[in-house]
Design a protein around this motif. Structure first.
Motif, PDB file in Angstrom:
ATOM      1  N   THR A   1      55.453 -28.101  15.289  1.00  0.00           N
ATOM      2  CA  THR A   1      55.888 -26.719  15.095  1.00  0.00           C
ATOM      3  C   THR A   1      54.974 -25.808  15.896  1.00  0.00           C
ATOM      4  N   LEU A   2      55.577 -24.866  16.604  1.00  0.00           N
ATOM      5  CA  LEU A   2      54.818 -23.925  17.430  1.00  0.00           C
ATOM      6  C   LEU A   2      55.072 -22.504  16.963  1.00  0.00           C
ATOM      7  N   ARG A   3      53.995 -21.723  16.871  1.00  0.00           N
ATOM      8  CA  ARG A   3      54.109 -20.282  16.640  1.00  0.00           C
ATOM      9  C   ARG A   3      53.422 -19.566  17.795  1.00  0.00           C
ATOM     10  N   VAL A   4      54.135 -18.613  18.403  1.00  0.00           N
ATOM     11  CA  VAL A   4      53.526 -17.799  19.453  1.00  0.00           C
ATOM     12  C   VAL A   4      53.737 -16.335  19.115  1.00  0.00           C
ATOM     13  N   ARG A   5      52.726 -15.535  19.398  1.00  0.00           N
ATOM     14  CA  ARG A   5      52.851 -14.095  19.210  1.00  0.00           C
ATOM     15  C   ARG A   5      51.949 -13.404  20.227  1.00  0.00           C
ATOM     16  N   ARG A   6      52.336 -12.191  20.561  1.00  0.00           N
ATOM     17  CA  ARG A   6      51.587 -11.429  21.553  1.00  0.00           C
ATOM     18  C   ARG A   6      50.654 -10.456  20.852  1.00  0.00           C
ATOM     19  N   CYS A   7      49.423 -10.439  21.294  1.00  0.00           N
ATOM     20  CA  CYS A   7      48.432  -9.503  20.794  1.00  0.00           C
ATOM     21  C   CYS A   7      47.804  -8.821  22.002  1.00  0.00           C
ATOM     22  N   SER A   8      48.252  -7.598  22.279  1.00  0.00           N
ATOM     23  CA  SER A   8      47.832  -6.885  23.482  1.00  0.00           C
ATOM     24  C   SER A   8      48.276  -7.680  24.702  1.00  0.00           C
ATOM     25  N   ASP A   9      47.367  -8.074  25.568  1.00  0.00           N
ATOM     26  CA  ASP A   9      47.742  -8.813  26.772  1.00  0.00           C
ATOM     27  C   ASP A   9      47.488 -10.307  26.629  1.00  0.00           C
ATOM     28  N   VAL A  10      47.313 -10.775  25.392  1.00  0.00           N
ATOM     29  CA  VAL A  10      47.041 -12.187  25.137  1.00  0.00           C
ATOM     30  C   VAL A  10      48.162 -12.770  24.279  1.00  0.00           C
ATOM     31  N   VAL A  11      48.573 -13.982  24.614  1.00  0.00           N
ATOM     32  CA  VAL A  11      49.500 -14.730  23.779  1.00  0.00           C
ATOM     33  C   VAL A  11      48.689 -15.666  22.902  1.00  0.00           C
TER      34      VAL A  11
ATOM     35  N   THR B   1      71.241 -16.674  13.847  1.00  0.00           N
ATOM     36  CA  THR B   1      70.155 -16.148  13.014  1.00  0.00           C
ATOM     37  C   THR B   1      69.676 -17.152  11.970  1.00  0.00           C
ATOM     38  N   GLY B   2      70.490 -18.147  11.647  1.00  0.00           N
ATOM     39  CA  GLY B   2      70.091 -19.135  10.657  1.00  0.00           C
ATOM     40  C   GLY B   2      69.663 -20.458  11.254  1.00  0.00           C
ATOM     41  N   ASP B   3      69.265 -20.456  12.514  1.00  0.00           N
ATOM     42  CA  ASP B   3      68.864 -21.678  13.198  1.00  0.00           C
ATOM     43  C   ASP B   3      67.711 -22.359  12.443  1.00  0.00           C
ATOM     44  N   PRO B   4      67.898 -23.609  11.986  1.00  0.00           N
ATOM     45  CA  PRO B   4      66.816 -24.281  11.250  1.00  0.00           C
ATOM     46  C   PRO B   4      65.615 -24.655  12.113  1.00  0.00           C
ATOM     47  N   ALA B   5      65.746 -24.570  13.440  1.00  0.00           N
ATOM     48  CA  ALA B   5      64.643 -24.949  14.329  1.00  0.00           C
ATOM     49  C   ALA B   5      63.970 -23.741  14.972  1.00  0.00           C
ATOM     50  N   PHE B   6      64.340 -22.528  14.566  1.00  0.00           N
ATOM     51  CA  PHE B   6      63.808 -21.315  15.193  1.00  0.00           C
ATOM     52  C   PHE B   6      63.710 -20.230  14.137  1.00  0.00           C
ATOM     53  N   ALA B   7      62.627 -19.471  14.165  1.00  0.00           N
ATOM     54  CA  ALA B   7      62.474 -18.369  13.218  1.00  0.00           C
ATOM     55  C   ALA B   7      61.529 -17.323  13.791  1.00  0.00           C
ATOM     56  N   VAL B   8      61.631 -16.121  13.245  1.00  0.00           N
ATOM     57  CA  VAL B   8      60.705 -15.036  13.553  1.00  0.00           C
ATOM     58  C   VAL B   8      60.105 -14.588  12.231  1.00  0.00           C
ATOM     59  N   ASP B   9      58.782 -14.428  12.192  1.00  0.00           N
ATOM     60  CA  ASP B   9      58.162 -14.017  10.939  1.00  0.00           C
ATOM     61  C   ASP B   9      57.948 -12.508  10.897  1.00  0.00           C
ATOM     62  N   THR B  10      57.534 -12.013   9.760  1.00  0.00           N
ATOM     63  CA  THR B  10      57.379 -10.575   9.568  1.00  0.00           C
ATOM     64  C   THR B  10      56.213 -10.002  10.359  1.00  0.00           C
TER      65      THR B  10
ATOM     66  N   GLY C   1      55.781 -10.715  13.558  1.00  0.00           N
ATOM     67  CA  GLY C   1      56.135 -10.757  14.972  1.00  0.00           C
ATOM     68  C   GLY C   1      55.867 -12.088  15.639  1.00  0.00           C
ATOM     69  N   GLY C   2      55.642 -13.131  14.860  1.00  0.00           N
ATOM     70  CA  GLY C   2      55.444 -14.458  15.422  1.00  0.00           C
ATOM     71  C   GLY C   2      56.765 -15.182  15.603  1.00  0.00           C
ATOM     72  N   TYR C   3      56.876 -15.923  16.695  1.00  0.00           N
ATOM     73  CA  TYR C   3      58.078 -16.706  16.993  1.00  0.00           C
ATOM     74  C   TYR C   3      57.763 -18.176  16.756  1.00  0.00           C
ATOM     75  N   TRP C   4      58.630 -18.840  15.990  1.00  0.00           N
ATOM     76  CA  TRP C   4      58.403 -20.214  15.555  1.00  0.00           C
ATOM     77  C   TRP C   4      59.490 -21.121  16.122  1.00  0.00           C
ATOM     78  N   ARG C   5      59.061 -22.297  16.600  1.00  0.00           N
ATOM     79  CA  ARG C   5      60.016 -23.314  17.049  1.00  0.00           C
ATOM     80  C   ARG C   5      59.596 -24.670  16.496  1.00  0.00           C
ATOM     81  N   ALA C   6      60.567 -25.422  15.985  1.00  0.00           N
ATOM     82  CA  ALA C   6      60.349 -26.810  15.579  1.00  0.00           C
ATOM     83  C   ALA C   6      60.887 -27.696  16.695  1.00  0.00           C
ATOM     84  N   VAL C   7      60.046 -28.587  17.205  1.00  0.00           N
ATOM     85  CA  VAL C   7      60.375 -29.355  18.406  1.00  0.00           C
ATOM     86  C   VAL C   7      60.011 -30.813  18.194  1.00  0.00           C
ATOM     87  N   ARG C   8      60.853 -31.696  18.719  1.00  0.00           N
ATOM     88  CA  ARG C   8      60.490 -33.114  18.765  1.00  0.00           C
ATOM     89  C   ARG C   8      59.893 -33.390  20.139  1.00  0.00           C
TER      90      ARG C   8
END
Length: 331
Positions: A58-68, A33-42, A44-51
């Motif tokens: 940094t990437l944020r992805v979230r689902r809105c209906s049938d669209v990412v 849950t404390g992964d410095p390279a991964f987080a979830v925001d309030t 519903g967005g999913y965040w990843r820090a990537v080299r």
């Protein structure tokens, strides 16, 4: 407002042909849950820090209906946005997967959005897999947090984002291979990692470009790897991984599951997995050989099956105290 070192935001939308479950697909990349390279925001967005090959991002992805909806920041933003479909399972081929057990059919019904993702970042997946060798996840995740906070760089993120843990978003991009290779022995010790795993990561860091080059994709010439104990290694990417000192069947499978989206990579040698598979499919615990026998009808999708079984909640009863959390820092 932009965060530390941030390059402007880039965005895209992707409409997957199935109801993707982002949390399930990306879950294996979260190291505690404390992964410095991964987080979830309030929101519903999913965040990843990537080299990425183009630099940190940094990437944020979230689902809105049938669209990412995807947004990315930093020099690696364009690469990350291009990677979104495969990262969420677009390359996962379910051909030939036919559940033969009731528990598995029910798991498929309950979790239609599960796919095996592909990040195409081999070294990124290999390092935490090595950290998790033969220790409790708690120990490995503690070391991962320390090493990323100590040697990673601040990820480019927007200000004002609050995570599901109630903290301001503060991600770290994992260090590049050359930094991993230069981490001194006392820092490994402070992280709780003993010399054997440290040497494995340092050795892998020195040949990281060789691991990434050639892609290591499941469809490399040679076909899917046979990762049964003692079985032939007929896949080029699998062979490269297992040629590294300290990388065996379990570590290679854990890496391939995440980096190349191998739906057949079984984590042979896992402490809990044989018991889980045996209990879910037969009502009794088994060992690695028994697990492989039970999974044989699903060859080509054995990792997929173990993930689905893990979502059923079926577990053998505990017989004795939990394993203690060791701390190599006190040795």
């Amino acid at each position: 407002m932009l965060g530390v070192g941030e390059v402007g935001i880039q965005e895209r939308e992707w409409r997957p042909p199935w109801a993707v479950d982002i949390g399930l697909v990306l879950g294996p990349h979260r190291r505690g849950t404390g992964d410095p390279a991964f987080a979830v925001d309030t929101g519903g967005g999913y965040w990843r820090a990537v080299r990425t090959p183009d630099g940190p991002g940094t990437l944020r992805v979230r689902r809105c209906s049938d669209v990412v909806q995807a947004a990315a920041w930093g020099p690696g933003a364009a690469w990350l946005l291009d990677a979104v479909p495969e990262m969420l399972g677009a390359a996962d081929d379910l051909s030939g997967f036919e559940p033969k057990h009731d528990v598995l059919r029910e798991a498929v019904r309950r979790h239609p959005g599960l796919r095996v993702c592909r990040t195409n970042r081999v070294f990124e997946a290999l390092v935490p897999a090595v950290l998790e060798q033969k220790v409790l996840s708690t120990e490995a995740w503690r070391a991962w947090r320390y090493l990323l906070r100590r040697f990673g760089e601040p990820a480019p993120v927007p200000r004002g984002v609050v995570t599901d843990r109630g903290h301001a978003l503060d991600l770290r991009v994992p260090p590049p291979p050359e930094t991993w290779a230069r981490i001194p022995s006392w820092e490994w010790h402070r992280s709780g990692i003993e010399a054997v795993r440290a040497r494995t990561i340092i050795g892998a860091a020195r040949v990281a470009s060789r691991l990434e080059n050639g892609g290591g994709r499941v469809d490399d010439p040679g076909g899917p790897a046979d990762n049964d104990p003692g079985g032939p290694v007929d896949n080029a990417a699998e062979s490269r991984l297992r040629s590294l000192p300290g990388v065996g069947v379990w570590t290679a499978a854990e890496t391939r599951q995440r980096a190349v989206g191998d739906p057949d990579a079984v984590s042979v040698g896992d402490y809990h997995l044989p018991g889980l598979v045996g209990w879910a499919l037969t009502g009794s615990k088994t060992d690695d050989d028994g697990m492989l026998e039970l999974l044989e009808p699903y060859r080509g999708h054995r990792h997929r099956v173990t993930r689905l079984l893990g979502l059923t909640g079926a577990r053998p009863p505990r017989r004795g105290p939990r394993l203690p959390v060791r701390d190599y820092r006190s040795f």
